[in-house]
Design a protein around this motif. Sequence first.
Motif, mmCIF file in Angstrom:
data_model
loop_
_atom_site.group_PDB
_atom_site.id
_atom_site.type_symbol
_atom_site.label_atom_id
_atom_site.label_comp_id
_atom_site.label_asym_id
_atom_site.label_seq_id
_atom_site.Cartn_x
_atom_site.Cartn_y
_atom_site.Cartn_z
ATOM 1 N N UNK A 4 29.827 -8.754 28.796
ATOM 2 C CA UNK A 4 29.021 -9.705 29.556
ATOM 3 C C UNK A 4 29.212 -9.345 31.028
ATOM 4 N N UNK A 5 28.133 -8.969 31.698
ATOM 5 C CA UNK A 5 28.229 -8.468 33.072
ATOM 6 C C UNK A 5 27.107 -9.042 33.922
ATOM 7 N N UNK A 6 27.275 -8.931 35.217
ATOM 8 C CA UNK A 6 26.221 -9.383 36.114
ATOM 9 C C UNK A 6 26.674 -9.416 37.551
ATOM 10 N N UNK A 7 25.753 -9.819 38.404
ATOM 11 C CA UNK A 7 26.074 -9.958 39.820
ATOM 12 C C UNK A 7 25.213 -11.057 40.432
ATOM 13 N N UNK A 8 25.713 -11.600 41.513
ATOM 14 C CA UNK A 8 25.009 -12.641 42.260
ATOM 15 C C UNK A 8 24.995 -12.257 43.726
ATOM 16 N N UNK A 9 23.834 -12.286 44.329
ATOM 17 C CA UNK A 9 23.656 -11.957 45.739
ATOM 18 C C UNK A 9 23.088 -13.176 46.453
ATOM 19 N N UNK A 10 23.678 -13.538 47.583
ATOM 20 C CA UNK A 10 23.197 -14.666 48.374
ATOM 21 C C UNK A 10 22.862 -14.175 49.776
ATOM 22 N N UNK A 11 21.630 -14.416 50.195
ATOM 23 C CA UNK A 11 21.143 -13.948 51.495
ATOM 24 C C UNK A 11 20.739 -15.116 52.378
ATOM 25 N N UNK A 12 20.772 -14.869 53.664
ATOM 26 C CA UNK A 12 20.109 -15.728 54.646
ATOM 27 C C UNK A 12 18.906 -14.951 55.164
ATOM 28 N N UNK A 13 17.725 -15.548 55.046
ATOM 29 C CA UNK A 13 16.484 -14.860 55.407
ATOM 30 C C UNK A 13 15.819 -15.622 56.550
ATOM 31 N N UNK A 14 15.833 -15.082 57.772
ATOM 32 C CA UNK A 14 15.265 -15.807 58.909
ATOM 33 C C UNK A 14 13.742 -15.904 58.891
ATOM 34 N N UNK A 15 13.081 -14.914 58.255
ATOM 35 C CA UNK A 15 11.615 -14.911 58.152
ATOM 36 C C UNK A 15 11.257 -14.171 56.873
ATOM 37 N N UNK A 16 10.121 -14.492 56.250
ATOM 38 C CA UNK A 16 9.760 -13.833 54.996
ATOM 39 C C UNK A 16 9.878 -12.312 55.091
ATOM 40 N N UNK A 17 10.509 -11.706 54.075
ATOM 41 C CA UNK A 17 10.790 -10.269 54.122
ATOM 42 C C UNK A 17 10.504 -9.620 52.769
ATOM 43 N N UNK A 18 9.718 -8.542 52.744
ATOM 44 C CA UNK A 18 9.517 -7.801 51.493
ATOM 45 C C UNK A 18 10.834 -7.157 51.044
ATOM 46 N N UNK A 19 11.059 -7.163 49.736
ATOM 47 C CA UNK A 19 12.288 -6.609 49.164
ATOM 48 C C UNK A 19 11.953 -5.868 47.869
ATOM 49 N N UNK A 20 12.651 -4.748 47.638
ATOM 50 C CA UNK A 20 12.621 -4.081 46.341
ATOM 51 C C UNK A 20 14.029 -4.153 45.769
ATOM 52 N N UNK A 21 14.151 -4.761 44.598
ATOM 53 C CA UNK A 21 15.438 -4.906 43.929
ATOM 54 C C UNK A 21 15.546 -3.902 42.784
ATOM 55 N N UNK A 22 16.772 -3.496 42.485
ATOM 56 C CA UNK A 22 17.034 -2.580 41.374
ATOM 57 C C UNK A 22 18.283 -3.096 40.667
ATOM 58 N N UNK A 23 18.100 -4.120 39.829
ATOM 59 C CA UNK A 23 19.229 -4.819 39.229
ATOM 60 C C UNK A 23 19.182 -4.874 37.707
ATOM 61 N N UNK A 233 18.885 10.650 43.294
ATOM 62 C CA UNK A 233 19.449 11.852 43.918
ATOM 63 C C UNK A 233 20.735 11.533 44.662
ATOM 64 N N UNK A 234 20.753 10.368 45.308
ATOM 65 C CA UNK A 234 21.944 9.891 46.011
ATOM 66 C C UNK A 234 21.761 8.401 46.266
ATOM 67 N N UNK A 235 22.613 7.821 47.120
ATOM 68 C CA UNK A 235 22.596 6.365 47.313
ATOM 69 C C UNK A 235 21.272 5.838 47.844
ATOM 70 N N UNK A 236 20.511 6.666 48.542
ATOM 71 C CA UNK A 236 19.229 6.214 49.083
ATOM 72 C C UNK A 236 18.254 5.827 47.969
ATOM 73 N N UNK A 237 18.433 6.412 46.778
ATOM 74 C CA UNK A 237 17.512 6.148 45.670
ATOM 75 C C UNK A 237 17.955 4.993 44.783
ATOM 76 N N UNK A 238 19.197 4.535 44.927
ATOM 77 C CA UNK A 238 19.728 3.567 43.961
ATOM 78 C C UNK A 238 20.242 2.292 44.627
ATOM 79 N N UNK A 239 19.710 1.964 45.790
ATOM 80 C CA UNK A 239 20.128 0.729 46.453
ATOM 81 C C UNK A 239 19.759 -0.473 45.599
ATOM 82 N N UNK A 240 20.670 -1.409 45.436
ATOM 83 C CA UNK A 240 20.397 -2.599 44.644
ATOM 84 C C UNK A 240 19.338 -3.478 45.282
#
Length: 260
Positions: A4-23, A233-240
């Motif tokens: 059983x695995x997982x993660x939780x991310x909590x952000x503060x967002x000052x203005x609407x922001x586009x995001x790409x997640x890889x989770x 290829x490296x960390x640039x391709x696999x950012x969460x």
Amino acid sequence: MKLFAGCELIYDVPAPAPVVLMLRPRSGAGQWIISEEYEIEPHTPVVEYTDTYGNLCQRLVAPAGPFKIRISLTAETADAIDVAPGAPYVPVQDLPDDTLQFLLPSRYCQSDRLGPQALDITAGAIPGYDQVEAIRSWIQAHITYQYGTSDATTSAVDTAEKRMGVCRDFAHLGIALCRSMSIPARMVVGYLYQLDPMDLHAWFEAFIDGRWYTFDATQKEPRGNRIVVAYGRDAADVALATQYGPMTLQGMRVWVEEKK
């Protein structure tokens, strides 16, 4: 083992922001995703797509204010990773087309600058698996694992010079050294059972004798019970999380537990 695995991310967002997640991990070699739960608060429309490396990616616009992402999953994992001492090197002309991109230098893996060092490290090793294992073993013995010694700009060349870093840096160096020997190598991020301290983890894979093998230079011995989330290829391709606007990470929690 069932994990059983997982993660939780909590952000503060000052203005609407586009995001790409890889989770979201996918079922594949060494893992079967039994179930998963993906929560986003506040609720936000999400579009999912598959990137060029086969990773599941989620596109959304994070709304202003507190923003939480939580994914939890149950997976059946292999208790051991495959090892193959003596497995032969695959000549470049015989490599599958989709592995060729993992021979090239990339942002964090400057394989074109590490050839002489790779030759020294692998001297006397049988071409193929034994060369990669010599690289993994050398990194494990000669690079100090230490938090706070690298950042998002640190490359394989930096790690080779400073001789310290974290799992991401160990993986980058292993990848660059393999590629300098014309062995395809790729970055992997995911979960590792009983990792200490617990966090999301990075390692690398090398293409040998017609398939990919796992190598983890942060560990003294081969360890299974891994859940792969993404390849690249490296960390640039696999950012969460890749954000295209101001967002501040306020907290992160990761867990990997045996599920009875």
